[in-house]
Design a protein around this motif. Structure first.
Motif, PDB file in Angstrom:
ATOM      1  N   LEU A 193     -47.273 -25.711 -34.326  1.00 34.29           N
ATOM      2  CA  LEU A 193     -46.433 -25.883 -35.674  1.00 34.29           C
ATOM      3  C   LEU A 193     -45.984 -27.395 -35.643  1.00 34.29           C
ATOM      4  O   LEU A 193     -44.883 -27.639 -36.518  1.00 34.29           O
ATOM      5  CB  LEU A 193     -45.312 -24.753 -35.793  1.00 34.29           C
ATOM      6  CG  LEU A 193     -45.869 -23.553 -35.988  1.00 34.29           C
ATOM      7  CD1 LEU A 193     -44.831 -22.661 -35.938  1.00 34.29           C
ATOM      8  CD2 LEU A 193     -46.716 -23.069 -36.796  1.00 34.29           C
ATOM      9  N   MET A 216     -45.743 -28.957 -39.414  1.00 41.83           N
ATOM     10  CA  MET A 216     -44.692 -28.444 -40.195  1.00 41.83           C
ATOM     11  C   MET A 216     -43.453 -29.004 -39.839  1.00 41.83           C
ATOM     12  O   MET A 216     -42.373 -29.207 -40.737  1.00 41.83           O
ATOM     13  CB  MET A 216     -44.823 -26.973 -40.094  1.00 41.83           C
ATOM     14  CG  MET A 216     -43.699 -26.397 -41.029  1.00 41.83           C
ATOM     15  SD  MET A 216     -43.588 -24.482 -40.696  1.00 41.83           S
ATOM     16  CE  MET A 216     -45.099 -24.214 -41.452  1.00 41.83           C
ATOM     17  N   LYS A 217     -43.153 -29.046 -38.271  1.00 42.82           N
ATOM     18  CA  LYS A 217     -42.062 -29.420 -37.843  1.00 42.82           C
ATOM     19  C   LYS A 217     -41.640 -30.848 -38.157  1.00 42.82           C
ATOM     20  O   LYS A 217     -40.550 -31.376 -38.801  1.00 42.82           O
ATOM     21  CB  LYS A 217     -42.000 -29.430 -36.224  1.00 42.82           C
ATOM     22  CG  LYS A 217     -40.635 -29.956 -35.728  1.00 42.82           C
ATOM     23  CD  LYS A 217     -41.172 -31.232 -34.880  1.00 42.82           C
ATOM     24  CE  LYS A 217     -40.081 -32.157 -34.011  1.00 42.82           C
ATOM     25  NZ  LYS A 217     -40.338 -33.540 -34.222  1.00 42.82           N
ATOM     26  N   MET A 249     -38.877 -20.764 -38.399  1.00 45.15           N
ATOM     27  CA  MET A 249     -40.319 -20.923 -39.003  1.00 45.15           C
ATOM     28  C   MET A 249     -41.096 -20.193 -38.062  1.00 45.15           C
ATOM     29  O   MET A 249     -41.550 -20.754 -37.055  1.00 45.15           O
ATOM     30  CB  MET A 249     -40.575 -22.275 -39.550  1.00 45.15           C
ATOM     31  CG  MET A 249     -39.426 -22.958 -40.134  1.00 45.15           C
ATOM     32  SD  MET A 249     -39.510 -22.469 -42.029  1.00 45.15           S
ATOM     33  CE  MET A 249     -41.070 -23.067 -42.726  1.00 45.15           C
ATOM     34  N   HIS A 268     -45.218 -18.341 -37.349  1.00 49.08           N
ATOM     35  CA  HIS A 268     -46.637 -18.166 -37.702  1.00 49.08           C
ATOM     36  C   HIS A 268     -47.364 -16.997 -37.273  1.00 49.08           C
ATOM     37  O   HIS A 268     -47.006 -16.772 -35.900  1.00 49.08           O
ATOM     38  CB  HIS A 268     -47.602 -19.548 -37.493  1.00 49.08           C
ATOM     39  CG  HIS A 268     -49.096 -19.207 -37.736  1.00 49.08           C
ATOM     40  ND1 HIS A 268     -50.035 -18.925 -36.710  1.00 49.08           N
ATOM     41  CD2 HIS A 268     -49.554 -18.946 -38.763  1.00 49.08           C
ATOM     42  CE1 HIS A 268     -51.138 -18.899 -37.351  1.00 49.08           C
ATOM     43  NE2 HIS A 268     -50.966 -18.996 -38.612  1.00 49.08           N
TER      44      HIS A 268
END
Length: 141
Positions: free
Chosen positions: A47, A50-51, A105, A107
């Motif tokens: 991720l 996204m981070k 967040m 996934h």
């Protein structure tokens, strides 16, 4: 640590004529911790894009790319949630700054693990800090 940060903020505010730059003002409010939780057979880097995008939008937030379950995503969900809860707790203790918000967040399987984490006793002390839960491609029953 929280009181010292608030005192630093008050001293800086006085030195600047009552105005604080955004980074110093964050000390008064506390840190927003955003935790990223990977999915099945994933790792902390899954991720990272996204981070990086969220770090550009929220430059004063602290980001934690979870790694506590990298080696074994085959364990039961409660154990994985407990690992994540302990990892978040350790990270907050290492920050040594006041915490204002926690957002998650996640996934895939990470969303289910994150929900198990939120129910873990270690997370009770953070309940008033919970801000956002976002799961992508996770099952919801």
């Amino acid at each position: 640590p929280g009181r010292a940060a608030r005192e630093l903020g008050a001293g800086a505010r006085a030195a600047l004529g009552g105005e604080l730059p955004a980074s110093a003002a964050m000390l008064d409010e506390g840190i927003h911790l955003i935790v990223f939780v990977h999915g099945f057979q994933g790792n902390q880097y899954d991720l990272r894009m996204m981070k990086n995008a969220l770090a550009d939008i929220f430059p004063h937030a602290e980001c934690l790319l979870s790694s506590s379950n990298e080696k074994d995503t085959y364990s039961d969900i409660q154990a994985l949630g407990a690992n994540l809860a302990r990892e978040i707790d350790r990270h907050v203790q290492q920050l040594m700054l006041p915490l204002s918000k926690i957002s998650i967040m996640a996934h895939s399987l990470g969303g289910i693990i994150a929900r198990a984490c939120l129910a873990h006793p270690v997370m009770r002390r953070f309940r008033d800090k919970f801000h956002t839960y976002c799961s992508l491609g996770s099952a919801h029953l």
